[in-house]
Design an enzyme around this catalytic site. Structure first.
Site: not given
Length: 338
Positions: A118, A201, A204
């Protein structure tokens, strides 16, 4: 330490950072529903404090928090069978999170692969919360002495960290107070992948809305996304071995199996040797059958935010009744004057 000393209890949560997708449903919520009323006390949370490890627009955070709660409820989480609440209503999470910051080691945090993913090359500029959030996740779990956590493979490392924190706390203070939580990883579609790139993956935050199925999508949109999903030129094989190097095909078979509650092999027993012209419409029809009622019920809940808030507030009262005695005992064990 044996888990038998603890009440069998499940805890898990979903972060409200954008909208719910099919990945959240198949990878988490559907499993949560299946664990209700069984051998475990079930506690499910909207982990809104985790969302603010990166900046959130306040209005968007409120909406996203209610959407996750609506997704839980519309999918079958029953507030009379499970405790459902949002994390920030129960202060024990933040308080125990700080105590665990003082138990966890920096070296443990440096090994957390999700932080590296991240933060990327910008690790010096991200929030301290993003770095330390696995400690808060441990607090989420251990504030309830949760013995089991249903997670995807990508979250298993955080449950292992939770076990390390529990073991170190118990060792340092010579107590048998926190359980060594067991991760529960199962299901054919635990990792639902992008409909346009089966190596990524479903997220959103993807660039195109066609990459994902949103849980608020209507029936026509759900069908369109599956019919236009990426596949390949080959027919479906007779066994999963034939999908080893076919990421998009494997993903669609996994999704079908999870929606139909059958094995991947059962899917291929029916569709092996057939092309995508038959399989994709069948998958689209199945997805509409299973998901459209949930999306409709979610919209009904979202039209009544006061009812969502009432349900979460009631759940927080029940969560607090479990977490506060555990937190207070933790303070006592550590020597705080209270």
């Amino acid at each position: 330490m044996a888990d038998a000393a603890f009440t069998p209890r499940v805890f898990s949560g979903i972060k409200p950072s954008g909208g719910l997708t099919l990945g959240n449903y198949l990878g988490a919520i559907k499993r949560f529903v299946g664990m209700q009323g069984g051998d475990f006390e079930t506690i499910y949370c909207v982990v809104d404090m985790h969302a603010v490890t990166v900046w959130q627009n306040p209005d968007d955070l409120r909406t996203a928090t209610r959407e996750v709660a609506a997704g839980y409820l519309a999918s079958g989480i029953d507030p009379s069978k499970s405790i459902l609440f949002n994390q920030s209503r129960v202060s024990a999470h933040a308080e125990l999170g700080w105590l665990f910051n003082c138990v966890a080691r920096v070296g443990w945090m440096n090994r957390m692969t999700q932080f590296k993913d991240k933060a990327g090359k910008n690790s010096e500029q991200v929030s301290l919360g993003l770095y330390a959030y696995p400690s808060l996740m441990a607090a989420d779990i251990l504030a309830y002495h949760a013995t089991h956590v249903p997670v995807g493979e990508d979250q298993k490392q955080h449950v292992e960290l939770t076990r390390d924190i529990a073991k170190k706390f118990n060792h340092d203070y010579k107590v048998d107070f926190f359980p060594e939580t067991t991760p529960v990883i199962e299901g054919p579609a635990m990792r639902v992948m992008n409909l346009r790139d089966g190596t990524k993956k479903m997220s959103k935050s993807g660039e195109s809305d066609m990459e994902r199925v949103n849980m608020l999508d209507d029936a026509d949109t759900i069908a369109k996304k599956f019919k236009k999903s990426r596949s390949d030129q080959d027919v479906l094989p007779d066994s999963m071995d034939g999908l080893a190097d076919r990421a998009e095909a494997r993903n669609l078979v996994n999704i079908y199996a999870a929606l139909a509650d059958i094995s991947n092999d059962a899917v291929l027993a029916e569709y092996g040797g057939q092309g995508w012209g038959k399989f994709k419409p069948a998958l689209a029809d199945l997805a509409v059958e299973k998901l459209a009622p949930i999306s409709g019920e979610m919209r009904r809940f979202m039209d009544d935010p006061a009812e969502i808030d009432r349900i979460m507030a009631h759940g927080a009262d029940k969560a607090r009744a479990i977490a506060e005695p555990i937190l207070n005992k933790t303070f006592d064990i550590m020597g705080f004057v209270r």
